[in-house]
Design a protein around this motif. Structure first.
Motif, PDB file in Angstrom:
ATOM      1  N   GLU A 148       0.799  -1.282  -0.016  1.00  0.00           N
ATOM      2  CA  GLU A 148      -0.009   0.023  -0.057  1.00  0.00           C
ATOM      3  C   GLU A 148       1.030   1.262  -0.063  1.00  0.00           C
ATOM      4  O   GLU A 148       2.113   1.177   0.425  1.00  0.00           O
ATOM      5  N   LYS A 149       0.353   2.319  -0.309  1.00  0.00           N
ATOM      6  CA  LYS A 149       1.044   3.595  -0.037  1.00  0.00           C
ATOM      7  C   LYS A 149       1.599   3.934   1.262  1.00  0.00           C
ATOM      8  O   LYS A 149       0.846   3.464   2.237  1.00  0.00           O
ATOM      9  N   LYS A 150       2.460   4.522   1.462  1.00  0.00           N
ATOM     10  CA  LYS A 150       3.144   4.866   2.772  1.00  0.00           C
ATOM     11  C   LYS A 150       2.261   6.197   3.105  1.00  0.00           C
ATOM     12  O   LYS A 150       1.849   7.043   2.641  1.00  0.00           O
ATOM     13  N   SER A 151       1.808   5.922   4.446  1.00  0.00           N
ATOM     14  CA  SER A 151       0.688   6.916   4.988  1.00  0.00           C
ATOM     15  C   SER A 151       1.342   7.837   5.988  1.00  0.00           C
ATOM     16  O   SER A 151       2.213   7.270   6.769  1.00  0.00           O
ATOM     17  N   VAL A 152       1.143   9.112   6.008  1.00  0.00           N
ATOM     18  CA  VAL A 152       1.699   9.938   7.072  1.00  0.00           C
ATOM     19  C   VAL A 152       0.565  10.822   7.665  1.00  0.00           C
ATOM     20  O   VAL A 152      -0.127  11.302   7.049  1.00  0.00           O
ATOM     21  N   ALA A 153       0.942  10.877   8.983  1.00  0.00           N
ATOM     22  CA  ALA A 153      -0.013  11.942   9.703  1.00  0.00           C
ATOM     23  C   ALA A 153       0.981  13.081  10.267  1.00  0.00           C
ATOM     24  O   ALA A 153       1.701  12.781  10.886  1.00  0.00           O
ATOM     25  N   VAL A 154       0.330  14.212   9.697  1.00  0.00           N
ATOM     26  CA  VAL A 154       1.135  15.542  10.340  1.00  0.00           C
ATOM     27  C   VAL A 154       0.223  16.196  11.478  1.00  0.00           C
ATOM     28  O   VAL A 154      -0.910  16.586  11.106  1.00  0.00           O
ATOM     29  N   LEU A 155       0.923  16.342  12.469  1.00  0.00           N
ATOM     30  CA  LEU A 155       0.399  16.801  13.805  1.00  0.00           C
ATOM     31  C   LEU A 155       0.370  18.478  13.800  1.00  0.00           C
ATOM     32  O   LEU A 155       1.511  19.204  13.128  1.00  0.00           O
ATOM     33  N   PRO A 156      -0.337  18.839  14.409  1.00  0.00           N
ATOM     34  CA  PRO A 156      -0.207  20.392  14.633  1.00  0.00           C
ATOM     35  C   PRO A 156       0.925  20.500  15.339  1.00  0.00           C
ATOM     36  O   PRO A 156       1.239  19.936  16.489  1.00  0.00           O
ATOM     37  N   PHE A 157       1.859  21.615  15.116  1.00  0.00           N
ATOM     38  CA  PHE A 157       3.074  21.712  15.933  1.00  0.00           C
ATOM     39  C   PHE A 157       2.652  22.247  17.054  1.00  0.00           C
ATOM     40  O   PHE A 157       1.930  23.154  17.225  1.00  0.00           O
ATOM     41  N   LYS A 158       3.803  21.691  18.132  1.00  0.00           N
ATOM     42  CA  LYS A 158       3.447  22.361  19.632  1.00  0.00           C
ATOM     43  C   LYS A 158       3.979  23.552  19.678  1.00  0.00           C
ATOM     44  O   LYS A 158       5.059  23.716  19.275  1.00  0.00           O
ATOM     45  N   VAL A 159       3.190  24.336  20.532  1.00  0.00           N
ATOM     46  CA  VAL A 159       3.731  25.747  20.842  1.00  0.00           C
ATOM     47  C   VAL A 159       4.410  25.620  22.034  1.00  0.00           C
ATOM     48  O   VAL A 159       3.840  25.698  23.119  1.00  0.00           O
ATOM     49  N   VAL A 160       5.676  25.988  21.952  1.00  0.00           N
ATOM     50  CA  VAL A 160       6.401  25.659  23.444  1.00  0.00           C
ATOM     51  C   VAL A 160       6.544  27.033  24.302  1.00  0.00           C
ATOM     52  O   VAL A 160       6.188  26.917  25.340  1.00  0.00           O
ATOM     53  N   THR A 161       6.709  28.229  23.579  1.00  0.00           N
ATOM     54  CA  THR A 161       6.245  29.489  24.152  1.00  0.00           C
ATOM     55  C   THR A 161       4.798  30.181  23.752  1.00  0.00           C
ATOM     56  O   THR A 161       4.992  30.362  22.710  1.00  0.00           O
ATOM     57  N   ASP A 162       4.324  30.631  24.737  1.00  0.00           N
ATOM     58  CA  ASP A 162       2.818  30.942  24.509  1.00  0.00           C
ATOM     59  C   ASP A 162       3.007  32.532  24.022  1.00  0.00           C
ATOM     60  O   ASP A 162       2.458  33.324  24.710  1.00  0.00           O
ATOM     61  N   THR A 163       3.331  32.420  22.759  1.00  0.00           N
ATOM     62  CA  THR A 163       3.632  33.780  22.005  1.00  0.00           C
ATOM     63  C   THR A 163       2.287  34.021  20.764  1.00  0.00           C
ATOM     64  O   THR A 163       2.366  33.108  19.886  1.00  0.00           O
ATOM     65  N   PRO A 164       1.261  34.839  21.095  1.00  0.00           N
ATOM     66  CA  PRO A 164       0.209  34.617  20.003  1.00  0.00           C
ATOM     67  C   PRO A 164       0.629  34.855  18.608  1.00  0.00           C
ATOM     68  O   PRO A 164       0.044  34.156  17.735  1.00  0.00           O
ATOM     69  N   GLU A 165       1.626  35.719  18.409  1.00  0.00           N
ATOM     70  CA  GLU A 165       1.996  35.865  16.995  1.00  0.00           C
ATOM     71  C   GLU A 165       2.509  34.381  16.282  1.00  0.00           C
ATOM     72  O   GLU A 165       3.002  34.533  14.802  1.00  0.00           O
ATOM     73  N   ILE A 166       3.108  33.321  16.929  1.00  0.00           N
ATOM     74  CA  ILE A 166       3.525  32.253  16.386  1.00  0.00           C
ATOM     75  C   ILE A 166       2.664  31.011  16.495  1.00  0.00           C
ATOM     76  O   ILE A 166       2.837  30.072  15.738  1.00  0.00           O
ATOM     77  N   ALA A 167       1.514  31.205  17.349  1.00  0.00           N
ATOM     78  CA  ALA A 167       0.249  30.204  17.600  1.00  0.00           C
ATOM     79  C   ALA A 167      -0.358  29.771  16.219  1.00  0.00           C
ATOM     80  O   ALA A 167      -0.188  28.582  15.899  1.00  0.00           O
ATOM     81  N   TYR A 168      -0.434  30.601  15.284  1.00  0.00           N
ATOM     82  CA  TYR A 168      -1.075  30.341  14.083  1.00  0.00           C
ATOM     83  C   TYR A 168      -0.234  29.611  13.044  1.00  0.00           C
ATOM     84  O   TYR A 168      -0.581  28.815  12.523  1.00  0.00           O
ATOM     85  N   LEU A 169       1.000  29.740  13.397  1.00  0.00           N
ATOM     86  CA  LEU A 169       2.073  29.164  12.583  1.00  0.00           C
ATOM     87  C   LEU A 169       2.105  27.686  13.020  1.00  0.00           C
ATOM     88  O   LEU A 169       2.429  26.730  11.845  1.00  0.00           O
ATOM     89  N   ALA A 170       1.761  27.201  14.225  1.00  0.00           N
ATOM     90  CA  ALA A 170       1.964  25.987  14.515  1.00  0.00           C
ATOM     91  C   ALA A 170       0.947  25.083  13.488  1.00  0.00           C
ATOM     92  O   ALA A 170       1.225  23.919  13.150  1.00  0.00           O
ATOM     93  N   LYS A 171      -0.254  25.463  13.493  1.00  0.00           N
ATOM     94  CA  LYS A 171      -1.357  24.736  12.614  1.00  0.00           C
ATOM     95  C   LYS A 171      -1.099  25.055  11.252  1.00  0.00           C
ATOM     96  O   LYS A 171      -1.348  24.081  10.357  1.00  0.00           O
ATOM     97  N   GLY A 172      -0.963  26.311  11.027  1.00  0.00           N
ATOM     98  CA  GLY A 172      -1.028  26.820   9.486  1.00  0.00           C
ATOM     99  C   GLY A 172       0.270  26.043   8.706  1.00  0.00           C
ATOM    100  O   GLY A 172      -0.244  25.670   7.704  1.00  0.00           O
TER     101      GLY A 172
END
Length: 747
Positions: free
Chosen positions: A181-205
């Protein structure tokens, strides 16, 4: 020699008709049922021409569809068979039809079919060719005899090998290896280590964008973001790749962590295998100018680690990437907000999509997302359809002018057409989008929904199950599959699907509501009560329409008719004829003996205002007319209903509750001594019951309908035994045995 189950082989592909699958030595592909039907027709023709008209007549059964529907099926087939060379397997004969352009070998156990050319070659200019085909041909006869002799020898040889193998079993190393079968990949939302609003969107985006990019490589199967993101969202502290891999069935998990120290944004990205072993890891420093380089580096590393070379990209894969980092970041912020699923988040996302266009007026993806945002606002009743159309249409047109083959833009055209009642056009657009990008889940689920509304359940199930492979945890997909299974009498499979969905989708109402409903239907009132109460413990929106409707249903099935009437009448006061609670209210009024006044009220509404003549009001009127033994009214309302929505005779979703409009019409025909009209309707219900599984056949409502069916056939009904059976399962509608006049009807 590799053993496999197949019907015929073309080129490198083994074709299984029943499984709708193409398999080679390296992969298995599952294709749409209609695509398989077309491929089977081409194979049956053995390389001869098959006309477009013959294909459309057989595949769509005379139903009017546009030429584009067939074009899409052929394009989809070609993409599955060979994405690089569209003529390698199927040739187009302009304005005439199609024919296979490859070697065809039928499975050893099958006899080569004789092409019925008189049925498939319909173009006038092929009359001479057909005459030649129909002429006796001694050489062909000779070849056929030779082939028959060879086939006989081969069959004897296979039997000999089979006996030999039974006596002397082969070693495991000699057994055929499973197709990869095809190789299957799950991509997780990146974890936000430092609680900074301007990078939170980048984790999921950024994670979402990686899913999109990896999906363009058809050698890799990538799970939809909502499944992988949903698992982490339910338990943010549990990011164990082995656990997540097990839950999704993924071979690999791509995870990341993002932090900001001083002014420097840092990202660590890791690729794990299904055992949780770190296969590749890297650290990146990110700024606005390096975001695209970072994305490409991660994708390149995944390809290298998985030893998967991307296919040569089609035009659909070569999408416009904004050179403006601010535009890209606004796009990511908007998509991250959409992921929250609230009305406020959708409204905020629209602002970001507008900003993306401000920074880059040629950003096709931003136009698509903005147009979709307005259509989403309409679906949430925050914008009128007229206003949504005015805002969305120019944006869709702009996106397509910038990038005509952008799959997401074409899918959004489909959503626009769907909301405007253009079902066939919407299906065409969704097929076109899927031809360009088979992983586009928004096109896949919407085309499945449209097939479901048209009661084309086989096609709907295929698309929903295909979507489920990408998004196994989606409650909407699982609920839709379960509902179709219920509609077709497969209650055990429906029950299992819903139980699994309830177990993994903790923040969804669809699956628990449907499971509690199904538990009532199969005679498990205690389990239904627990399922429903568990939902009410965390879902606190008392005025929610579906919660109110289900409270009325459960009160009714608990025989609290007064409380049930309160819920249903409140819904009627608020929503009038717009939803499917109305037939239930009519049925409840009949049970309480308040049929005549309610019938008069609904009839008056229908006569004064056409807007009240919805599917639900017409069904309610037909039930009330039947209760009053007004057969002229029954036929009249069912005929009007057929004009609004095609009647589905023997519909199982009604039967399982203990009601069948099909048998109601049959009873009226018998009463008027028109058996020739009644028998086909009786047969439809009989067929529906015969196809049901054992769990369905034991459901109290089905038992009641079987009794009504037997009564209409002139059989004697043991009412006392039925009442005792219904009492033991707490089925609340044994009153029908007394009040439904069909049980007393004499033929």
């Amino acid at each position: 020699m590799e053993l496999r189950s197949y019907d015929f082989k073309i080129g490198d592909w083994y074709v299984s008709i029943s499984e709708c699958s193409l398999s080679s030595d390296t992969e298995v592909l599952h294709i749409e049922p209609k695509a398989m039907e077309v491929l089977e027709m081409l194979a049956q023709a053995q390389g001869e021409l098959v006309s477009r008209g013959a294909i459309m007549e057989k595949i769509w059964h005379g139903r009017h569809v546009t030429d584009y529907a067939l074009n899409n099926v052929i394009a989809s087939l070609r993409k599955y068979l060979d994405v690089e060379n569209k003529n390698k397997y199927i040739l187009t004969r302009p304005k005439r039809g199609y024919q296979l352009n490859c070697d065809l070998v039928w499975a050893p156990t099958k006899v080569d079919p004789i092409p019925s050319n008189s049925a498939i070659i319909t173009s006038p200019d092929l009359v001479i060719q057909q005459a030649l085909i129909n002429e006796p041909n001694n050489e062909k006869i000779k070849q056929t005899k030779q082939r028959s002799w060879i086939l006989t020898v081969c069959l004897l040889l296979l039997i000999t090998i089979g006996v030999f193998s039974a006596v002397y079993p082969t070693k495991s190393s000699d057994n055929p290896q499973p197709i990869l079968e095809k190789k299957s990949v799950a991509v997780l939302p990146f974890k936000v280590v430092t609680d900074t609003p301007e990078i939170a969107y980048l984790a999921k985006g950024l994670a979402s964008e990686l899913i999109t990019q990896l999906g363009f490589n058809h050698n890799i199967f990538v799970y939809d973001r909502r499944s992988s993101f949903g698992l982490v969202g339910q338990n943010p502290d549990s990011r164990d790749p082995k656990v997540l891999s097990d839950m999704l069935g993924a071979n690999y998990v791509l995870d990341g962590a993002i932090s900001k120290v001083a002014e420097q944004t840092k990202i660590k990205v890791t690729l794990y295998n299904e055992l949780g072993v770190d296969l590749w890891s890297a650290n990146f420093n990110v700024n606005s100018d390096s975001i695209f380089v970072l994305q490409d580096d991660i994708i390149r590393a995944v390809y290298t680690t998985l030893d998967s070379k991307p296919l040569v990209q089609t035009e659909a894969g070569q999408y416009y990437r904004s050179a403006n980092p601010e535009a890209f970041q606004h796009l990511l912020q908007g998509r991250a907000l959409n992921g929250k699923g609230s009305l406020e988040a959708y409204q905020q996302a629209i602002i970001h999509f507008k900003m993306a266009i401000e920074f880059d007026p040629n950003y096709a993806s931003a136009y698509v997302d903005l147009a979709t945002g307005y259509l989403v606002l309409f679906s949430h009743r925050n914008l009128s359809l007229e206003d949504a159309n005015i805002k969305a249409k120019p944006l869709i047109d702009k996106a397509l002018s910038l990038q005509p083959k952008l799959p997401a833009a074409i899918a959004t055209q489909g959503i626009f057409a769907m909301y405007n009642g253009q079902t066939n056009k919407a299906i065409d657009y969704f097929y076109e989008a899927l031809t360009l990008d088979p992983s586009l889940i928004v096109a896949r689920t919407n085309i499945a929904y449209l097939y479901k509304t048209q009661m084309q359940y086989e096609e709907a199930l295929f698309h929903y199950k295909t979507a489920k492979k990408q998004h196994p945890l989606d409650p909407g997909i699982n609920h839709s599959i379960a509902r179709i299974l219920l509609e077709t009498g497969q209650l055990a499979a429906s029950y299992a699907t819903l139980e699994t969905c309830v177990g993994v989708s903790t923040n969804s109402t669809n699956c628990p509501l449907e499971l509690a409903f199904l538990q009532r239907l199969v005679g498990q009132p205690e389990a239904a009560g627990k399922t429903f109460e568990a939902l009410l413990e965390w879902y606190k929106y008392e005025d929610d329409f579906y919660i109110s409707q289900n409270k009325g249903f459960h009160a009714w099935w608990d025989k609290d008719l007064t409380l049930a009437l309160v819920y249903f009448e409140n819904l009627h006061e608020k929503h009038q004829a717009q939803y499917n609670f109305l037939p239930s209210l009519a049925w409840l009024k009949w049970q309480q003996g308040d049929t005549k006044s309610f019938y008069q009220d609904l009839s008056r509404q229908s006569q004064l205002d056409e807007a009240f003549n919805t599917e639900y009001q017409l069904r309610a009127l037909a039930i009330l007319a039947y209760a009053l033994e007004d057969c002229d009214g029954v036929f009249s309302y069912y005929q009007q209903l057929a004009d609004v929505k095609p009647l589905v005779h023997g519909q199982f979703s009604e039967i399982v509750e203990g009601f069948s409009m099909t048998l109601n019409m049959a009873a009226c025909h018998i009463r008027e001594q028109k058996m020739s009209l009644a028998i086909p309707l009786i047969n439809k219900v009989t067929e529906s019951l015969d196809k049901a599984d054992e769990l369905a056949k034991q459901a109290p409502g089905v038992v009641l309908i079987q009794a009504k069916l037997d009564s209409l056939k002139g059989k004697t009904i043991d009412t006392a035994t039925l009442k005792a059976r219904f009492a033991s399962s707490q089925y609340p509608h044994s009153w029908m045995l007394e009040q439904d006049w069909a049980f007393k009807l004499k033929q």
